[in-house]
Design an enzyme around this catalytic site. Structure first.
Site, PDB file in Angstrom:
ATOM      1  CB  THR A   1      38.178  76.403 -16.692  1.00  7.21           C
ATOM      2  OG1 THR A   1      37.243  76.809 -15.633  1.00  7.21           O
ATOM      3  CG2 THR A   1      38.184  77.783 -17.599  1.00  7.21           C
TER       4      THR A   1
ATOM      5  CD  GLU B   1      31.103  73.055 -25.141  1.00  3.86           C
ATOM      6  OE1 GLU B   1      30.221  72.505 -24.326  1.00  3.86           O
ATOM      7  OE2 GLU B   1      30.698  73.331 -26.403  1.00  3.86           O
TER       8      GLU B   1
END
Lengths: 382, 256
Positions: A367, A365
């Site tokens: 980095t 979701e």
């Protein structure tokens, strides 16, 4: 200002905690080693409300507030990283676009099915072999209209839950021109001919939560399977991801709490030089830092969730919470292994698994680098 | 079908119990619904599902016992009532039975009253039969399966010697055991309802009764004598020699 959970949230937390302690946590080792979720527990999650956290009651969900949802995911993360990621991907990604943007017919058909626990779960896929965070420019998987159907072609990567899902919401290119209005979300039932789901990826951790490469070869679904508006797929996906970040932060928090708990227990038991190692300052400082950072992460996550619940903008806070909590969890799990010494490196003890599980949270979701980019953009404008 | 599930709030099973100044203390252990009583609630909810009606959770205890009642509500009970009175602080089981019986009559029209087989704290297991006796109702203890037929209830009792099927006219009191099935987890809907519930609190005056005199009084409670453990490694030239020494020591200690 009031930092207390409401009566309802407090009861919910206790119920979920007790459930996870009894039904999920004892199986975490086996889930990781076998790569199979403990389905007996998942089946029981339906009536409890864990499979429909943000689904309205009329579609079989619990429709909990955002703080209760974060609490639930945190508790599952405390019990089992793989199960938590599966639930976060299901609730946050697979179900949310349908709840927020889907029409009544699609909702009625699919939501009661995937929230009951009697069937499989749900998934969302964005990533492609050559496209990660740059959705707008990168997505090559396309859907074209043919009669009263969409025809999908292309390849996707890292679809969490694909093999244990009733449907996958696929972010595809529907406009030939490119730009921010060229993507759409289309719901593809997993039994659709032309959809191929590859075997699960071999991963560093979270092996109970299957992630797959999938591909479409002239896969046909009805036009009505469009989720939300044609051409709004990018915006819908980005808004889904904001909520997903709270969930990843919450899993991180749960993992860190479990690692600290294991560290405390071990530090009090294990003796060196005639003392429990908890008597040594080197260990105490690690424990103290872990407790402080966990407290901070929880505050950040619950505040982001509170903003979301209030209907206010929360994407910056969600990014911060996810970024901090995931990096914090990695530190706490790293130190948990240090405290355990050689045993920490052994699979006989749970902390190495938590460390491997936590490692994903700085990637999935968005980095850590993408989160910092989002934060810098909000600071600098543009 | 109107069913009353009687529950008690007790210290968590992991509580460290000890005697302090002649009194039993549980430290700051969390208080929970008596785990045995969860089977009573489960049994009551199953009967409601089978025959319709309502389930009322009833508890005698301090104000904090509302938490235990809320657990029953979250599991699916329709309403909850707490009987709480300063005069009941040291009530014994017969006293509690008299209070429960009065509350059951005040609630009125109950077809079945269900109990757990015992409590986790005192564990006497007599409150259920005592309540039945005060009410003058039949008592079906250790019920593993419950079936209502017409005006009667048929119960399969789980006994050490085996199973026994008994039948009684309603209204009746039952104690419910594990064979009824694992108590359900609360659902979010249940929690939502329980969190909002205003639980009525009845005093002894509401039940038009005086504090029941305690028939049982406890002499001073004391801790068991501390156990001293000594570990000795037996060495010897051969396994036989070690075994011989071990056998001698066991005989000397009069273990065998």
């Amino acid at each position: 200002m009031n930092f207390d959970l409401s009566e309802e949230q407090r009861m919910w937390q206790k119920t979920v905690h007790d459930f996870i302690a009894a039904e999920v946590r004892p199986h975490a080792y086996e889930v990781e080693e076998t790569g199979e979720l403990h389905w007996d527990a998942i089946r029981k999650m339906g009536p409890l409300g864990l499979l429909g956290l943000n689904v309205p009651e009329e579609y079989g969900g619990a429709n909990v507030d955002a703080i209760s949802a974060a609490i639930a995911i945190e508790e599952v993360g405390w019990g089992c990283g793989s199960t938590a990621l599966t639930l976060a991907a299901h609730n946050g990604l697979g179900v949310t676009p349908l709840v927020q943007f889907g029409d009544a017919e699609l909702k009625k058909k699919w939501l009661p099915r995937v929230t009951s626990g009697k069937h499989k779960l749900s998934a969302l896929v964005m990533t492609e072999p050559q496209a990660g965070s740059d959705l707008q420019g990168g997505i090559a998987c396309r859907a074209e209209k043919s009669g009263n159907e969409w025809v999908l072609n292309g390849a996707k990567m890292w679809c969490t839950n694909a093999s244990i899902a009733e449907y996958i919401i696929v972010v595809v290119r529907t406009g030939p021109t490119g730009g921010s209005r060229s993507l759409s979300q289309i719901l593809v039932p997993t039994d659709t001919p032309g959809l191929h789901i590859a075997p699960p990826e071999k991963k560093m951790g979270l092996n109970g939560s299957p992630a797959h490469a999938i591909s479409f070869d002239h896969a046909r679904v009805p036009l009505g399977n469009l989720v939300g508006e044609e051409g709004r797929g990018l915006q819908q996906t980005l808004s889904t991801l904001d909520g997903g970040r709270i969930a990843i932060g919450a899993i991180s928090l749960g993992l860190a709490e479990a690692a600290l708990e294991a560290s405390l227990k071990y530090a009090k038991e294990r003796k060196a030089f005639g003392h429990p190692i908890a008597d040594f300052q080197a260990i105490q400082w690690k424990l103290a830092d872990a407790a402080m950072e966990i407290e901070l992460a929880r505050n950040m996550i619950q505040r982001a969730a509170w903003l979301k619940e209030e209907g206010r903008p929360y994407s910056v806070e969600a990014s911060m919470a996810k970024l901090y909590a995931s990096e914090m969890a990695e530190r706490v799990c790293y130190n948990a292994i240090q405290i355990h010494g050689g045993y920490g490196y052994s699979r006989e003890y749970p902390v190495e698994r938590m460390y491997r599980d936590a490692r994903l949270m700085t990637i999935g979701e968005g980095t850590s680098e993408i989160q910092r980019m989002i934060l810098a953009r909000s600071l600098l404008g543009g | 079908m109107k069913i009353i599930a009687c529950i008690k709030q007790v210290p968590d099973s992991e509580a460290k119990v000890k005697a302090e100044n002649g009194q039993v203390t549980y430290g700051d252990a969390p208080l929970v619904i008596n785990p045995f009583d969860e089977y009573a609630v489960e049994g009551a909810l199953q009967q409601k599902e089978a025959s319709g009606g309502t389930v009322t959770a009833l508890c005698v205890g301090p104000e904090s016992a509302k938490e235990a009642l809320k657990h029953a509500l979250a599991m699916g009970a329709d309403e909850a009532i707490l009987v709480s009175d300063a005069a009941l602080e040291n009530v014994d089981s017969l006293g509690a039975a008299r209070v429960l019986a009065a509350a059951i009559l005040k609630i009125g029209d109950a077809d079945m009253v269900m109990f757990g087989r015992q409590t986790l704290d005192n564990g006497a297991g007599v409150t259920a039969p005592q309540t039945a006796r005060v009410l003058g109702w039949p008592m079906l203890g250790l019920a593993g399966q419950i079936k209502v037929e017409g005006g009667s209830v048929i119960v399969e009792r789980v006994l050490e010697e085996g199973r026994q099927i008994v039948k009684a006219n309603l209204p009746a009191a039952l104690s419910v055991v594990q064979s009824i099935g694992e108590p359900r987890y609360p659902s979010f809907m249940g929690i939502r309802k329980a969190a909002k519930a205003a639980i009525p609190v009845w005093s002894l005056a509401d039940l038009a009764m005086a504090a029941p005199a305690a028939l049982v009084t406890r002499a001073a409670t004391m801790n068991p004598p501390a156990r001293e453990t000594v570990c000795e490694f037996i060495t010897g030239e051969s396994p036989e020699a070690i075994a011989e020494t071990l056998a001698e020591k066991i005989l000397a200690e009069k273990v065998l």
